[in-house]
Design a protein around this motif. Structure first.
Motif, short mmCIF file in Angstrom:
data_model
loop_
_atom_site.label_atom_id
_atom_site.label_comp_id
_atom_site.label_asym_id
_atom_site.label_seq_id
_atom_site.Cartn_x
_atom_site.Cartn_y
_atom_site.Cartn_z
N GLN A 72 -4.25 0.28 -9.87
CA GLN A 72 -2.81 0.61 -9.94
C GLN A 72 -2.36 1.39 -8.70
O GLN A 72 -3.16 2.08 -8.06
N ALA A 87 0.29 4.95 -11.51
CA ALA A 87 -0.80 5.46 -12.35
C ALA A 87 -0.47 6.85 -12.91
O ALA A 87 0.36 7.56 -12.37
N SER A 120 -7.37 3.95 -14.17
CA SER A 120 -6.22 3.25 -13.60
C SER A 120 -6.61 2.49 -12.33
O SER A 120 -5.82 2.39 -11.39
#
Lengths: 243, 243
Positions: B55, B147, B52
């Motif tokens: 994010q 995330a 992720s």
DNA sequence: TAAATAGTGTCTTTTAGACAATATGGT
DNA sequence: ACCATATTGTCTAAAAGACACTATTTA
């Protein structure tokens, strides 16, 4: 920004191996409450493995990443192994973790408690052979020296149960299918450790609407008592005032 | 009883290697609350690593078994890294774990929230270079796609804060050293999402004795307002009735 | 003096505590 | 009829809600 983070996520994951890292051990431990002979009891098991081989402990064990999809699955599995019960009231209490609590290394445990109706129990036979279990009154259980930090965990669970009994309908989770108001009141009294006024108690639970009255009565030698059934989500009902 | 369990505990431990087992990843995630311009805000960080990458997420990360002696140490460390604050009000909310929440494998996270006084903050410079952070109003923060399962975690922390604000003095943890009753009431209102009666509110907190009155007054153009200081353990005080 | 904010008085409502009174079923 | 237990009536007490009122400061 290092070169490391410029790789794609897929590439990153393909190279990631959890065995490369020092990470804590993770278990779930359970305090399983039931009322036996008008007293609050908990289930203890005798450890049949190292460490603390032979000592009494709370039922629990490692999260099995292959068998358990979620943390609650682990708790349900442990409960089922010891009691054969599948749908108890289950609540997560707290997670405790540090370097010292387990000699195998840094470990954490997610503590749960379960409320069950003792008359529902069928001690699982297959497991009965592997692990010795006993139900102990919480007075006796808290006196015992349990394995690891389980004595402290037990105290935490008892404190949570007592505290929530003051402002929720939690103890309903300990009742059988049908029960009388007097029986329910006596459970509250056992948990709280003091007596409650009959009228106040009835007003409180009946006005809350967490119980479904039935047409059935319990005959017990004296005057018949009306039987009630638990309503939906009753355990989580919060009263506007604490006892 | 297998041969396995007949070994001594010392022998057992010497042969035990946690890297031999599949165990879940364990992290701590934090919801750091502060009041900014009369609104409840939370601190988010932009991820500078896979997965992720890029994010927004809750501050948090793995338990560092070499650095952290206890779980609370991990939480305090994370909080200090992002805010430079050492003694906030810290509360464990819940532990969430399952196979799916992290692509690296079975993972669990211990969710905490912290209450801090925004005026205390000195964003840690060393870390400011490594990770981008921002304070967002909870309205905006809950709209964002965070995330992992962090959006759900955020909702859980907000729910806990709201719920406890109804029957405890928790929001006191968000106040500066000295504050007026009107300021405190406004924080309660912001968290609860509705207005409170001035007289009732003052009666409630003053009768509870969780505040220490000072001889100081705040001059703000209109009538001076008396300043109060937080008493001991005030955050955990439970009122007899919920709002 | 007017405006704005701080702080109080007091009546009502809600819900728990105390405890007496009534109801029912078995002997 | 008597006992034990179930169930209800009702007054009191504690604490929140509503809302009007007074107090203080500055413009």
């Amino acid at each position: 920004m290092t070169n490391e983070v410029l790789k794609s996520e897929a590439e990153f994951l393909s190279q990631y191996n959890i065995h490369d890292y020092d990470i804590p051990l993770a278990c779930v431990d359970m305090v399983i409450f039931a009322i036996i002979q008008h007293k609050l009891h908990v289930l203890l098991t005798r450890r049949n493995e190292h460490p603390s081989f032979g000592q009494w402990a709370l039922p629990g064990g490692f999260i099995d990443v292959n068998q358990d999809k979620t943390l609650d699955d682990t708790a349900h599995r442990k409960l089922f192994e010891k009691t054969g019960i599948r749908s108890p009231y289950l609540e997560q209490v707290q997670t405790v973790g540090d370097v010292h609590r387990d000699p195998r290394g840094w470990s954490l445990t997610v503590l749960y408690f379960a409320l069950i109706d003792y008359s529902d129990i069928m001690i699982n036979q297959a497991n009965g052979a592997k692990a010795e279990v006993q139900w102990l009154d919480i007075g006796e259980a808290t006196q015992l020296q349990l394995a690891f930090d389980h004595s402290q965990l037990l105290l935490k669970a008892i404190a949570r149960l007592k505290s929530k009994t003051r402002y929720t309908a939690l103890p309903i989770g300990l009742m059988p299918e049908l029960f009388t108001l007097t029986e329910l009141q006596s459970i509250f009294e056992v948990i709280l450790g003091h007596e409650l006024d009959k009228k106040s108690f009835r007003r409180r639970v009946l006005d809350a609407g967490v119980l479904q009255p039935t047409e059935c009565y319990k005959r017990s030698g004296k005057r018949d008592a009306q039987l009630y059934r638990v309503g939906d989500m009753a355990e989580n009902f919060e009263f506007p005032r604490a006892l």
